[in-house]
Motif scaffolding. Structure first.
Motif, PDB file in Angstrom:
ATOM      1  N   GLY A 148       0.784  -1.229   0.000  1.00  0.00           N
ATOM      2  CA  GLY A 148       0.000   0.000   0.000  1.00  0.00           C
ATOM      3  C   GLY A 148       0.813   1.274   0.000  1.00  0.00           C
ATOM      4  O   GLY A 148       0.259   2.356   0.209  1.00  0.00           O
ATOM      5  N   ASP A 149       2.127   1.184  -0.238  1.00  0.00           N
ATOM      6  CA  ASP A 149       2.983   2.368  -0.159  1.00  0.00           C
ATOM      7  C   ASP A 149       3.157   3.058  -1.502  1.00  0.00           C
ATOM      8  O   ASP A 149       3.120   2.421  -2.561  1.00  0.00           O
ATOM      9  CB  ASP A 149       4.370   1.981   0.379  1.00  0.00           C
ATOM     10  N   MET A 150       3.367   4.367  -1.448  1.00  0.00           N
ATOM     11  CA  MET A 150       3.665   5.148  -2.644  1.00  0.00           C
ATOM     12  C   MET A 150       5.003   4.698  -3.230  1.00  0.00           C
ATOM     13  O   MET A 150       5.845   4.142  -2.530  1.00  0.00           O
ATOM     14  CB  MET A 150       3.717   6.642  -2.293  1.00  0.00           C
ATOM     15  N   PRO A 151       5.246   4.955  -4.540  1.00  0.00           N
ATOM     16  CA  PRO A 151       6.504   4.531  -5.150  1.00  0.00           C
ATOM     17  C   PRO A 151       7.674   5.397  -4.710  1.00  0.00           C
ATOM     18  O   PRO A 151       7.508   6.579  -4.388  1.00  0.00           O
ATOM     19  CB  PRO A 151       6.236   4.702  -6.651  1.00  0.00           C
ATOM     20  N   GLY A 152       8.846   4.816  -4.702  1.00  0.00           N
ATOM     21  CA  GLY A 152      10.061   5.565  -4.374  1.00  0.00           C
ATOM     22  C   GLY A 152      11.062   5.506  -5.516  1.00  0.00           C
ATOM     23  O   GLY A 152      10.847   4.821  -6.524  1.00  0.00           O
ATOM     24  N   ASN A 153      12.146   6.233  -5.354  1.00  0.00           N
ATOM     25  CA  ASN A 153      13.257   6.228  -6.320  1.00  0.00           C
ATOM     26  C   ASN A 153      12.788   6.513  -7.743  1.00  0.00           C
ATOM     27  O   ASN A 153      13.300   5.947  -8.711  1.00  0.00           O
ATOM     28  CB  ASN A 153      13.995   4.883  -6.282  1.00  0.00           C
ATOM     29  N   ASN A 154      11.808   7.413  -7.859  1.00  0.00           N
ATOM     30  CA  ASN A 154      11.289   7.747  -9.190  1.00  0.00           C
ATOM     31  C   ASN A 154      11.448   9.235  -9.501  1.00  0.00           C
ATOM     32  O   ASN A 154      10.749   9.774 -10.339  1.00  0.00           O
ATOM     33  CB  ASN A 154       9.821   7.327  -9.323  1.00  0.00           C
ATOM     34  N   TRP A 155      12.370   9.886  -8.799  1.00  0.00           N
ATOM     35  CA  TRP A 155      12.644  11.303  -9.049  1.00  0.00           C
ATOM     36  C   TRP A 155      14.124  11.558  -8.773  1.00  0.00           C
ATOM     37  O   TRP A 155      14.852  10.684  -8.292  1.00  0.00           O
ATOM     38  CB  TRP A 155      11.740  12.204  -8.204  1.00  0.00           C
ATOM     39  N   HIS A 222       4.690  13.684  -0.973  1.00  0.00           N
ATOM     40  CA  HIS A 222       5.724  14.409  -0.231  1.00  0.00           C
ATOM     41  C   HIS A 222       6.056  13.703   1.079  1.00  0.00           C
ATOM     42  O   HIS A 222       7.217  13.631   1.488  1.00  0.00           O
ATOM     43  CB  HIS A 222       5.272  15.846   0.026  1.00  0.00           C
ATOM     44  N   GLU A 223       5.042  13.188   1.757  1.00  0.00           N
ATOM     45  CA  GLU A 223       5.284  12.479   3.017  1.00  0.00           C
ATOM     46  C   GLU A 223       6.054  11.182   2.777  1.00  0.00           C
ATOM     47  O   GLU A 223       6.918  10.808   3.573  1.00  0.00           O
ATOM     48  CB  GLU A 223       3.955  12.193   3.712  1.00  0.00           C
ATOM     49  N   ALA A 224       5.760  10.510   1.671  1.00  0.00           N
ATOM     50  CA  ALA A 224       6.488   9.283   1.346  1.00  0.00           C
ATOM     51  C   ALA A 224       7.957   9.577   1.098  1.00  0.00           C
ATOM     52  O   ALA A 224       8.837   8.837   1.538  1.00  0.00           O
ATOM     53  CB  ALA A 224       5.862   8.613   0.122  1.00  0.00           C
ATOM     54  N   ARG A 225       8.236  10.680   0.421  1.00  0.00           N
ATOM     55  CA  ARG A 225       9.631  11.034   0.152  1.00  0.00           C
ATOM     56  C   ARG A 225      10.348  11.468   1.424  1.00  0.00           C
ATOM     57  O   ARG A 225      11.535  11.198   1.598  1.00  0.00           O
ATOM     58  CB  ARG A 225       9.689  12.122  -0.920  1.00  0.00           C
ATOM     59  N   ALA A 226       9.619  12.103   2.315  1.00  0.00           N
ATOM     60  CA  ALA A 226      10.215  12.477   3.596  1.00  0.00           C
ATOM     61  C   ALA A 226      10.540  11.236   4.421  1.00  0.00           C
ATOM     62  O   ALA A 226      11.592  11.166   5.074  1.00  0.00           O
ATOM     63  CB  ALA A 226       9.270  13.393   4.369  1.00  0.00           C
ATOM     64  N   LEU A 241       3.270   1.745  11.242  1.00  0.00           N
ATOM     65  CA  LEU A 241       2.108   2.381  10.631  1.00  0.00           C
ATOM     66  C   LEU A 241       1.315   3.122  11.690  1.00  0.00           C
ATOM     67  O   LEU A 241       1.260   2.675  12.829  1.00  0.00           O
ATOM     68  CB  LEU A 241       1.224   1.329   9.960  1.00  0.00           C
ATOM     69  N   PRO A 242       0.676   4.251  11.414  1.00  0.00           N
ATOM     70  CA  PRO A 242       0.617   4.875  10.099  1.00  0.00           C
ATOM     71  C   PRO A 242       1.927   5.538   9.732  1.00  0.00           C
ATOM     72  O   PRO A 242       2.534   6.224  10.537  1.00  0.00           O
ATOM     73  CB  PRO A 242      -0.507   5.913  10.242  1.00  0.00           C
ATOM     74  N   GLY A 243       2.371   5.302   8.509  1.00  0.00           N
ATOM     75  CA  GLY A 243       3.680   5.771   8.082  1.00  0.00           C
ATOM     76  C   GLY A 243       3.809   7.281   8.042  1.00  0.00           C
ATOM     77  O   GLY A 243       4.887   7.821   8.195  1.00  0.00           O
ATOM     78  N   ALA A 244       2.707   7.994   7.809  1.00  0.00           N
ATOM     79  CA  ALA A 244       2.791   9.437   7.682  1.00  0.00           C
ATOM     80  C   ALA A 244       2.836  10.142   9.027  1.00  0.00           C
ATOM     81  O   ALA A 244       3.086  11.339   9.090  1.00  0.00           O
ATOM     82  CB  ALA A 244       1.597   9.961   6.884  1.00  0.00           C
ATOM     83  N   SER A 245       2.598   9.403  10.107  1.00  0.00           N
ATOM     84  CA  SER A 245       2.529  10.024  11.425  1.00  0.00           C
ATOM     85  C   SER A 245       3.869  10.626  11.812  1.00  0.00           C
ATOM     86  O   SER A 245       4.879   9.942  11.908  1.00  0.00           O
ATOM     87  CB  SER A 245       2.124   8.979  12.474  1.00  0.00           C
ATOM     88  N   GLY A 246       3.871  11.928  12.025  1.00  0.00           N
ATOM     89  CA  GLY A 246       5.081  12.588  12.482  1.00  0.00           C
ATOM     90  C   GLY A 246       6.121  12.791  11.404  1.00  0.00           C
ATOM     91  O   GLY A 246       7.224  13.225  11.676  1.00  0.00           O
ATOM     92  N   VAL A 247       5.820  12.482  10.153  1.00  0.00           N
ATOM     93  CA  VAL A 247       6.778  12.649   9.071  1.00  0.00           C
ATOM     94  C   VAL A 247       6.617  14.039   8.479  1.00  0.00           C
ATOM     95  O   VAL A 247       5.538  14.412   8.041  1.00  0.00           O
ATOM     96  CB  VAL A 247       6.568  11.583   7.971  1.00  0.00           C
ATOM     97  N   PRO A 248       7.684  14.851   8.480  1.00  0.00           N
ATOM     98  CA  PRO A 248       7.569  16.205   7.950  1.00  0.00           C
ATOM     99  C   PRO A 248       7.423  16.206   6.441  1.00  0.00           C
ATOM    100  O   PRO A 248       7.777  15.236   5.774  1.00  0.00           O
ATOM    101  CB  PRO A 248       8.906  16.839   8.367  1.00  0.00           C
TER     102      PRO A 248
END
Length: 260
Positions: A148-155, A222-226, A241-248
């Motif tokens: 369920g995670d957003m993609p990485g290493n694509n920028w 943006h949160e996934a990249r952070a 999880l939740p992965g976005a918790s506390g992620v700037p």
């Protein structure tokens, strides 16, 4: 059977997760161990690592009634195999064919299922393996859970240590260099994705089996990249999880259009 909840201190119903895999050189085993570690974060989750071994295959037939009995008792089963010549390994295929009994008895019907694979090549046709595993689960009447995670290493600011760096959603993909041992299996991002995937499956199993309240966690690009940037720091533990918790929010991380 019940165990004490880690956070609330109240009883949490038990749920059983089986992680069944074959590993040739140990790289896929590392992935399985991290997936199991993520599942164990969930209160009430009883997690079993089950390795399919070549010595249990005789004349092309795999046989281990204790393993099948354990999987019969499991609420969720996650299947894992290295990608070899664009397919699951011969040993894991022997295990899949031995599941004819739960197929005809429908004893695995409506259990949750997921899958993971490892190869040396960046692609290696790993999707073909995940498709094999998903069809296998479907034939057994199981309910498939993807990543369920957003993609990485694509920028331009990404790296191999990003979460879901290979951009796989049907199941978990990882890559290890052919000239390095299992102590270098995957990447920090791959192992983080494995733990998050295992936790997701265990949490959904609690919801599916015991009607434990479940809140869908979501993460912006943006949160996934952070989060990936945090994981690139040595020694940082994979956030639960939740992965976005506390992620700037990640500065300077503009949206990247999908490639053709």
């Amino acid at each position: 059977m019940a165990v004490n909840g880690v956070e609330s201190g109240r009883a949490v119903p038990a749920v059983t997760v089986g992680v069944v895999f074959h590993s040739v050189h140990g790289h896929t085993r590392v992935l399985a161990e991290h997936l199991a570690a993520g599942a164990r974060r969930v209160p009430g989750a009883e997690v079993h690592l089950v390795e399919i071994r070549a010595e249990d295959v005789n004349a092309g037939r795999w046989h281990d009634p204790e393993v099948l009995a354990l999987l019969d008792r499991s609420d969720a089963i996650v299947f894992g195999s290295p990608t070899l010549m664009g397919s699951v390994s011969a040993v894991f295929k022997a295990f899949m064919e031995a599941a004819f009994t739960p197929f005809v008895t429908q004893s695995w019907k409506d259990k949750l299922a997921g899958g993971f694979t490892m190869s040396a090549s960046q692609s290696g046709d790993k999707l073909a393996v995940l498709e094999q595993l998903a069809v296998f689960g479907a034939q057994l009447g199981m309910q498939w859970i993807g990543v369920g995670d957003m993609p990485g290493n694509n920028w331009s600011g990404g790296s191999r240590d990003d979460v879901n760096r290979l951009g796989s959603w049907l199941g978990l993909m990882s890559q290890s260099n052919a000239d390095q041992g299992p102590e270098h299996a995957g990447s920090r991002g791959d192992l983080a994705t494995a733990e998050r995937y295992g936790e997701r499956i265990a949490r959904l199993a609690q919801r599916w089996v015991n009607a434990v309240p479940y809140e869908t966690t979501r993460m912006t690009e943006h949160e996934a990249r952070a989060l990936s940037a945090i994981l690139r720091e040595a020694g940082v533990e994979v956030p639960s999880l939740p992965g976005a918790s506390g992620v700037p929010s990640a500065p300077g991380a503009p949206g990247v259009p999908a490639a053709g």
